[in-house]
Design a protein around this motif. Structure first.
Motif, mmCIF file in Angstrom:
data_model
loop_
_atom_site.group_PDB
_atom_site.id
_atom_site.type_symbol
_atom_site.label_atom_id
_atom_site.label_comp_id
_atom_site.label_asym_id
_atom_site.label_seq_id
_atom_site.Cartn_x
_atom_site.Cartn_y
_atom_site.Cartn_z
ATOM 1 N N GLU A 50 0.814 -1.220 0.000
ATOM 2 C CA GLU A 50 0.000 0.000 0.000
ATOM 3 C C GLU A 50 0.849 1.272 0.000
ATOM 4 N N GLY A 51 2.154 1.134 0.306
ATOM 5 C CA GLY A 51 3.047 2.286 0.301
ATOM 6 C C GLY A 51 3.828 2.386 -0.988
ATOM 7 N N GLY A 56 -3.853 -1.564 -3.564
ATOM 8 C CA GLY A 56 -5.023 -1.376 -2.714
ATOM 9 C C GLY A 56 -5.425 -2.664 -2.027
ATOM 10 N N GLU A 57 -6.698 -2.710 -1.532
ATOM 11 C CA GLU A 57 -7.172 -3.893 -0.802
ATOM 12 C C GLU A 57 -7.147 -5.155 -1.660
ATOM 13 N N LEU A 58 -7.466 -5.016 -2.939
ATOM 14 C CA LEU A 58 -7.439 -6.187 -3.819
ATOM 15 C C LEU A 58 -6.021 -6.711 -3.972
ATOM 16 N N ALA A 59 -5.047 -5.818 -4.060
ATOM 17 C CA ALA A 59 -3.643 -6.250 -4.127
ATOM 18 C C ALA A 59 -3.239 -6.961 -2.838
ATOM 19 N N LEU A 60 -3.762 -6.502 -1.696
ATOM 20 C CA LEU A 60 -3.498 -7.194 -0.428
ATOM 21 C C LEU A 60 -4.035 -8.617 -0.478
ATOM 22 N N LEU A 256 -4.467 -8.993 7.209
ATOM 23 C CA LEU A 256 -4.357 -8.142 6.034
ATOM 24 C C LEU A 256 -4.765 -6.690 6.294
ATOM 25 N N PHE A 257 -5.809 -6.494 7.061
ATOM 26 C CA PHE A 257 -6.388 -5.155 7.178
ATOM 27 C C PHE A 257 -5.853 -4.336 8.348
ATOM 28 N N ILE A 258 -5.436 -5.004 9.429
ATOM 29 C CA ILE A 258 -5.071 -4.273 10.646
ATOM 30 C C ILE A 258 -3.836 -3.372 10.481
ATOM 31 N N PRO A 259 -2.780 -3.741 9.742
ATOM 32 C CA PRO A 259 -1.618 -2.841 9.669
ATOM 33 C C PRO A 259 -1.969 -1.411 9.259
ATOM 34 N N GLU A 260 -2.781 -1.244 8.219
ATOM 35 C CA GLU A 260 -3.158 0.098 7.788
ATOM 36 C C GLU A 260 -4.351 0.635 8.573
ATOM 37 N N TYR A 261 -5.311 -0.239 8.882
ATOM 38 C CA TYR A 261 -6.526 0.169 9.599
ATOM 39 C C TYR A 261 -6.195 0.744 10.976
ATOM 40 N N GLY A 378 -10.778 -9.680 0.256
ATOM 41 C CA GLY A 378 -10.001 -8.563 -0.274
ATOM 42 C C GLY A 378 -10.754 -7.825 -1.366
ATOM 43 N N GLY A 379 -11.391 -8.574 -2.275
ATOM 44 C CA GLY A 379 -12.183 -7.953 -3.331
ATOM 45 C C GLY A 379 -13.391 -7.219 -2.771
ATOM 46 N N PHE A 380 -14.042 -7.820 -1.778
ATOM 47 C CA PHE A 380 -15.180 -7.184 -1.117
ATOM 48 C C PHE A 380 -14.768 -5.869 -0.461
ATOM 49 N N ALA A 381 -13.623 -5.890 0.247
ATOM 50 C CA ALA A 381 -13.144 -4.685 0.926
ATOM 51 C C ALA A 381 -12.697 -3.614 -0.061
ATOM 52 N N GLN A 382 -12.250 -4.029 -1.240
ATOM 53 C CA GLN A 382 -11.873 -3.047 -2.264
ATOM 54 C C GLN A 382 -13.087 -2.187 -2.648
ATOM 55 N N ILE A 383 -14.271 -2.787 -2.580
ATOM 56 C CA ILE A 383 -15.499 -2.084 -2.938
ATOM 57 C C ILE A 383 -16.049 -1.287 -1.758
ATOM 58 N N VAL A 384 -16.075 -1.914 -0.568
ATOM 59 C CA VAL A 384 -16.783 -1.295 0.561
ATOM 60 C C VAL A 384 -15.853 -0.676 1.595
ATOM 61 N N GLY A 385 -14.548 -0.934 1.492
ATOM 62 C CA GLY A 385 -13.600 -0.422 2.479
ATOM 63 C C GLY A 385 -13.284 -1.440 3.555
ATOM 64 N N LYS A 386 -12.191 -1.212 4.276
ATOM 65 C CA LYS A 386 -11.736 -2.177 5.281
ATOM 66 C C LYS A 386 -12.731 -2.349 6.422
ATOM 67 N N GLN A 387 -13.347 -1.256 6.883
ATOM 68 C CA GLN A 387 -14.224 -1.345 8.047
ATOM 69 C C GLN A 387 -15.363 -2.333 7.816
#
Length: 430
Positions: A50-51, A56-60, A256-261, A378-387
Motif C-alpha cells: 500500500e506504500g 489497494g485492498e485487492l492487491a493485499l 491483512l487489514f489491521i496494519p493500515e486500519y 479482499g475484493g469485497f473490501a476493495q469495494i466497501v472499504g476495510k471497516q
C-alpha cells in the motif's frame, strides 16, 4: 488379577510417556525462529504494497492468495518427501528457500516481482510447517497430541506475535530494505537450528480402529486414501481441514487489514495489536494446553470461531482505540483454540506410515482458507472499504461454526475424544 494388572500397566505406560523432550524443544525453537520471519513479514508486506508499490485492498488479497496457493500446490509433494526423506530435510530446505524470497523482496519495485517472490516464500513456509508439525506429532504420545500441538503452537504464535513488533520498530515507516533482509536472517537461523532435529521418529504402532496390526490405516480410511483425489488429499484431513480453513479466513482478514486500519484509527503502528493477539493465545496455550482435550473438538473450536467472529465484528462496529484493543484480544482468544483439536482429530485418524501426508493435507487448509479469504474478502473490501470488509471475515467464521456443529462434531457425538475412548478400553480390559 490379570485384568487389574493390565489396567495398572496401561496407566503406568501413560504416565511414563514424556511429551517435552530435547528433540521436541529443538523443533519448537526452529519453528519459533522461522515464524519470527513470518511475523516480520505480516505487517511489512501489506505496508509495502500500500506504500511504495501503491496497491489497494485487492492487491493485499492477491498477495495472500498467491502465497497460499503456492503452498497448497506444494503440500502434497512435501508430505511425500517428508515421509520418504525425513522431516528435517524439508524444514532446512524450506527455511532457506523462504529466506531467499524474503531477502530478494528488498530489491524489487513492482507488484509482479513481489508476487513471484511470494510464491517462493509460500512453498518454503509450507515445507517448514509440514516438517515441523509432523515431527511434533511423531514425538507426541498418541493421547497427548492435542497437548503437543498446543505447545508447538506456542512457538508459532510467539514468532508471529513478536515478529510484527520487531518489524514495525525496524521499519520505522521507511526502512523496507533492511527489514526484509533482517526477516530473511530469521529464516536462516531456523534452518541452522533444524540441523539438530531428528530426521524422523519411529512411533509405536497405533492400536485404534483406524490402524491395522501392520501400522497402516484400516478401512474405510485406507480405501479412501488409495483412490481418486484422496491420493492427493488425505481423507482424515478433509472435514477438520475445511472447518480450519473458514477459521483461517477470519484470521487472514485480521492480518491483512489491521496494519493500515490501525494507523487510520488511533495507533502509530499495528505492533501492539499483533502482540496482544499473540500474548492472549500464548497464555491460553501454555497454561491451558490440556483444555482442547478436556473440552473436546465441538466446544473448543466453537469457542475459537465465536471469539474470532466477535473480534472482527468489534473492528467493524468500533473503529477506535478501545475497539481495536478488544478486537485483538478476542482474535487471540479464538486463535488459541482453533488449531489443536482439529490437528489431533486428523493425526489420530491416520496411520504412522502416512502421518506426514495427513498433516500435509490438513495444514494445506491453512493456505486454502488464506487464499479464498484473501481473494473474496479482499475484493469485497476493495469495494466497501476495510471497516465493512471485516464483516467478510465474520461470515467466514460463522460458516465454519455451522460446519463444525452439523458435520464434523454434531450434537451428541464424541468425535475426537480419544482420552475418553482409551479410559473405556481400560475399564473393559479390567
Amino acid at each position: 488379577m490379570s485384568g487389574s494388572s493390565t489396567v495398572a500397566d496401561q496407566h503406568a505406560d501413560c504416565a511414563e510417556e514424556r511429551l517435552i523432550t530435547k528433540p521436541f524443544v529443538v523443533v519448537s525453537l526452529s519453528a519459533f525462529a522461522f515464524f519470527m520471519y513470518i511475523g516480520t513479514l505480516v505487517p511489512l508486506v501489506p505496508l509495502f504494497i500500500e506504500g511504495p508499490l501503491k496497491g489497494g485492498e485487492l492487491a493485499l488479497g492477491l498477495n495472500a492468495a498467491v502465497f497460499a496457493l503456492a503452498a497448497v500446490f506444494a503440500r502434497p509433494l512435501l508430505g511425500r518427501l517428508a515421509d520418504r526423506y525425513g522431516r528435517r530435510s524439508i524444514i532446512i530446505g524450506g527455511a532457506l528457500m523462504a529466506a531467499a524470497g524474503g531477502m530478494l523482496m528488498s530489491q524489487i519495485d513492482s507488484l509482479g516481482f513481489l508476487m513471484a517472490l511470494r510464491v517462493l516464500t509460500g512453498v518454503g513456509e509450507a515445507a517448514v510447517f509440514v516438517g515441523s508439525a509432523t515431527l511434533i506429532a511423531d514425538l507426541s504420545p498418541r493421547e497427548r497430541r492435542a497437548e503437543g500441538a498446543s505447545y508447538f503452537s506456542v512457538a508459532v504464535f510467539s514468532g508471529i506475535g513478536v515478529g510484527p513488533v520487531f518489524s514495525e520498530w525496524l521499519l520505522d515507516d521507511v526502512n523496507f530494505e533492511r527489514t526484509f533482509i533482517a526477516a530473511g536472517g530469521f529464516a536462516i537461523l531456523a534452518a541452522v537450528i533444524a540441523i539438530f532435529a531428528p530426521a524422523r521418529v519411529e512411533s509405536p504402532e497405533d492400536s485404534e480402529s483406524t490402524v491395522d496390526s501392520g501400522g497402516h490405516a484400516a478401512p474405510p480410511v485406507r480405501a479412501l486414501a488409495e483412490s481418486g483425489i484422496f491420493k492427493i488429499i488425505h481423507p482424515a484431513a478433509i472435514l477438520p481441514g475445511v472447518v480450519l480453513a473458514f477459521g483461517v479466513g477470519g484470521l487472514t482478514t485480521f492480518f491483512l487489514f489491521i496494519p493500515e486500519y490501525s494507523r487510520d484509527n488511533g495507533f502509530a503502528n499495528s505492533g501492539l495489536l499483533f502482540l496482544t493477539y499473540a500474548l492472549v493465545s500464548l497464555v491460553i496455550r501454555i497454561f491451558g494446553a490440556k483444555l482442547p482435550e478436556r473440552l473436546g473438538p465441538r466446544r473448543s473450536v466453537t469457542i475459537a470461531l465465536v471469539s474470532m467472529a466477535g473480534g472482527l465484528a468489534v473492528f467493524a462496529a468500533a473503529p477506535n482505540v478501545v475497539g481495536l484493543w478488544i478486537g485483538a484480544f478476542l482474535i487471540g482468544l479464538g486463535a488459541a483454540f482453533n488449531y489443536p483439536s482439529l490437528m489431533a482429530l486428523t493425526v489420530n485418524n491416520a496411520s504412522d506410515a502416512d502421518r506426514a501426508s495427513a498433516i500435509s493435507s490438513f495444514t494445506m487448509f491453512f493456505e486454502i482458507g488464506s487464499a479464498g479469504s484473501g481473494l473474496l474478502i479482499g475484493g469485497f473490501a476493495q469495494i466497501v472499504g476495510k471497516q465493512v470488509g471485516f464483516l467478510g471475515g465474520v461470515v467466514s467464521c460463522l460458516i465454519g461454526l455451522w460446519l463444525l456443529r452439523t458435520k464434523l462434531a454434531p450434537a451428541g457425538s464424541d468425535v475426537g475424544s480419544n482420552r475418553t475412548e482409551r479410559k473405556s478400553d481400560i475399564q473393559l480390559a479390567g
